[in-house]
Design a protein around this motif. Structure first.
Motif, PDB file in Angstrom:
ATOM      1  N   TRP A 111      -0.163   0.153   4.044  1.00  0.00           N
ATOM      2  CA  TRP A 111      -1.377   0.765   3.045  1.00  0.00           C
ATOM      3  C   TRP A 111      -0.281   1.535   1.677  1.00  0.00           C
ATOM      4  CZ3 TRP A 111      -1.983   5.651   0.900  1.00  0.00           C
ATOM      5  CH2 TRP A 111      -3.651   5.898   0.387  1.00  0.00           C
ATOM      6  N   ALA A 112       0.557   2.140   1.571  1.00  0.00           N
ATOM      7  CA  ALA A 112       1.027   2.216   1.167  1.00  0.00           C
ATOM      8  C   ALA A 112       1.831   1.554  -0.451  1.00  0.00           C
ATOM      9  CB  ALA A 112       1.919   3.338   1.351  1.00  0.00           C
ATOM     10  N   VAL A 113       2.218   0.338   0.595  1.00  0.00           N
ATOM     11  CA  VAL A 113       2.575  -0.668  -0.661  1.00  0.00           C
ATOM     12  C   VAL A 113       1.320  -1.360  -1.231  1.00  0.00           C
ATOM     13  CG1 VAL A 113       3.541  -2.746  -0.774  1.00  0.00           C
ATOM     14  CG2 VAL A 113       4.723  -1.024   0.774  1.00  0.00           C
ATOM     15  N   ALA A 171      -0.064   1.916  -6.711  1.00  0.00           N
ATOM     16  CA  ALA A 171      -0.309   1.991  -8.096  1.00  0.00           C
ATOM     17  C   ALA A 171      -1.557   2.490  -8.573  1.00  0.00           C
ATOM     18  CB  ALA A 171      -0.798   0.210  -8.916  1.00  0.00           C
ATOM     19  N   SER A 172      -2.313   2.765  -7.695  1.00  0.00           N
ATOM     20  CA  SER A 172      -3.905   3.179  -7.566  1.00  0.00           C
ATOM     21  C   SER A 172      -3.009   4.685  -7.829  1.00  0.00           C
ATOM     22  CB  SER A 172      -4.732   3.257  -6.678  1.00  0.00           C
ATOM     23  OG  SER A 172      -3.924   3.821  -5.755  1.00  0.00           O
ATOM     24  N   PHE A 173      -2.119   5.181  -7.723  1.00  0.00           N
ATOM     25  CA  PHE A 173      -1.735   7.021  -7.242  1.00  0.00           C
ATOM     26  C   PHE A 173       0.248   6.689  -8.491  1.00  0.00           C
ATOM     27  CE2 PHE A 173      -1.137   5.606  -3.002  1.00  0.00           C
ATOM     28  CZ  PHE A 173      -0.023   5.657  -3.069  1.00  0.00           C
ATOM     29  N   ASP A 192       4.926   2.357  -7.497  1.00  0.00           N
ATOM     30  CA  ASP A 192       5.982   1.050  -7.327  1.00  0.00           C
ATOM     31  C   ASP A 192       5.979   0.631  -6.685  1.00  0.00           C
ATOM     32  OD1 ASP A 192       7.234  -1.081  -7.964  1.00  0.00           O
ATOM     33  OD2 ASP A 192       8.056  -0.080  -9.057  1.00  0.00           O
ATOM     34  N   PRO A 193       4.350  -0.249  -5.647  1.00  0.00           N
ATOM     35  CA  PRO A 193       4.895  -1.343  -4.680  1.00  0.00           C
ATOM     36  C   PRO A 193       6.502  -1.348  -3.841  1.00  0.00           C
ATOM     37  CG  PRO A 193       3.155  -2.286  -5.579  1.00  0.00           C
ATOM     38  CD  PRO A 193       4.379  -1.061  -6.195  1.00  0.00           C
ATOM     39  N   ALA A 194       7.095  -1.816  -5.114  1.00  0.00           N
ATOM     40  CA  ALA A 194       9.074  -2.042  -4.470  1.00  0.00           C
ATOM     41  C   ALA A 194       9.662  -0.656  -4.969  1.00  0.00           C
ATOM     42  CB  ALA A 194       9.168  -2.420  -5.837  1.00  0.00           C
ATOM     43  N   ARG A 195       9.202   0.112  -4.543  1.00  0.00           N
ATOM     44  CA  ARG A 195       9.259   1.643  -4.442  1.00  0.00           C
ATOM     45  C   ARG A 195       9.084   2.476  -3.188  1.00  0.00           C
ATOM     46  NH1 ARG A 195      10.886   4.493  -9.896  1.00  0.00           N
ATOM     47  NH2 ARG A 195      11.862   5.971  -8.558  1.00  0.00           N
TER      48      ARG A 195
END
Length: 292
Positions: free
Chosen positions: A119-121, A125-127, A130-133
């Motif tokens: 879910w966090a990945v 971007a919404s908060f 970076d999905p990669a971090r």
């Protein structure tokens, strides 16, 4: 920014995550799991709430996981006869956690940890993330859940934690023996803070239910194939019986070619992240944030 809750579902149970958006996000995100012998704890305790807020001080958005707790069958094994002043009795603990809602054993909390990471990945971007971090971390039993979830994610393929961040974790179903140096440091501590191996094993066995599941690498990762796990940062407490587990697992990671760093907080006791404003706690969160 004001934290907010998001309901999720995994392994047949509804649970929630609480998002602590960083006021000045750097793009880093951490999915964080509190401790509590798999049976205790909540996202309201300092090891969850205060830690999440301190991550925000470093520009890291925290996603704190209110995972489903294990049943209370091992509660009679908790020796609180000589608990430190201010610690609740076994009866008080039982009354406090009786209202924690439905309970379930492994692999429920483990699968919820993976679901929270996914879910966090997906929503990073919404908060401002970076999905990669997106990192994965936890303390004590929460450190176990984070490590086990990292094993699941490695085995599954796809998105992987940018870093694995563990504070005084338990990675073995049966603790490695303590050497003379550690044994001397435990002298004088209340029994409940020395984690007698038989008591710890009772908690661990209670978390899985079936004795055979103690050998599952997603339940207790130590002693299995560590190759391909994320870069890992571990912080231990010097006067903590669980330190043997973290140290032994760090050696396994290093031998498997995993980038691992381990640091011991001198004179600290197990659970120091629950001490609001504690210098060791502040240093630990800062180390974890830097890893992201």
């Amino acid at each position: 920014m004001t934290p907010y809750d998001v309901p999720l579902e995994a392994a047949g149970f509804t649970f929630r995550v609480r998002v602590y958006p960083a006021a000045e996000p750097t793009g880093a995100v951490v999915v964080w799991l509190h401790g509590g012998a798999f049976m205790f704890g909540s996202i309201e305790m300092p090891e969850a709430d205060e830690v999440a807020k301190r991550f925000g001080d470093h520009g890291v958005t925290a996603v704190s996981v209110d995972y489903t707790l294990a049943p209370l069958d091992a509660l009679p094994d908790l020796d609180t006869a000589d608990a430190p002043e201010g610690m609740p009795s076994a009866e008080q603990i039982q009354a406090e956690i009786a209202a924690a809602g439905p309970r379930a054993r492994f692999p429920v909390a483990s699968l919820q940890s993976v679901a929270a990471f996914d879910w966090a990945v997906a929503y990073a971007a919404s908060f401002g993330g970076d999905p990669a971090r997106v990192g994965l971390g936890g303390a004590s039993a929460g450190g176990n859940l984070a490590a086990g979830a990292a094993v699941r994610l490695r085995n599954r393929g796809g998105a992987s934690p940018a870093a694995l961040l563990l504070a005084y974790p338990v990675l073995h179903s049966q603790l490695p023996p303590a050497g003379e140096e550690l044994a001397a440091l435990l002298v004088g501590l209340p029994a409940m803070l020395t984690f007698p191996p038989e008591q710890t094993r009772a908690f661990n066995r209670n978390s899985v239910g079936d004795e055979a599941l103690l050998a599952d690498p997603t339940a207790f990762p130590a002693g299995h194939d560590q190759r391909g796990l994320p870069p890992t940062v571990i912080v231990t407490a010097e006067r903590d019986r669980l330190r043997t587990s973290a140290e032994a697992w760090a050696a396994e990671l290093a031998l498997a070619g995993v980038d691992v760093a381990i640091r011991t907080e001198r004179a600290a006791l197990h659970g120091f992240l629950n001490e609001v404003g504690d210098a060791a706690a502040l240093r630990t969160v800062a180390r974890f944030a830097a890893a992201l």
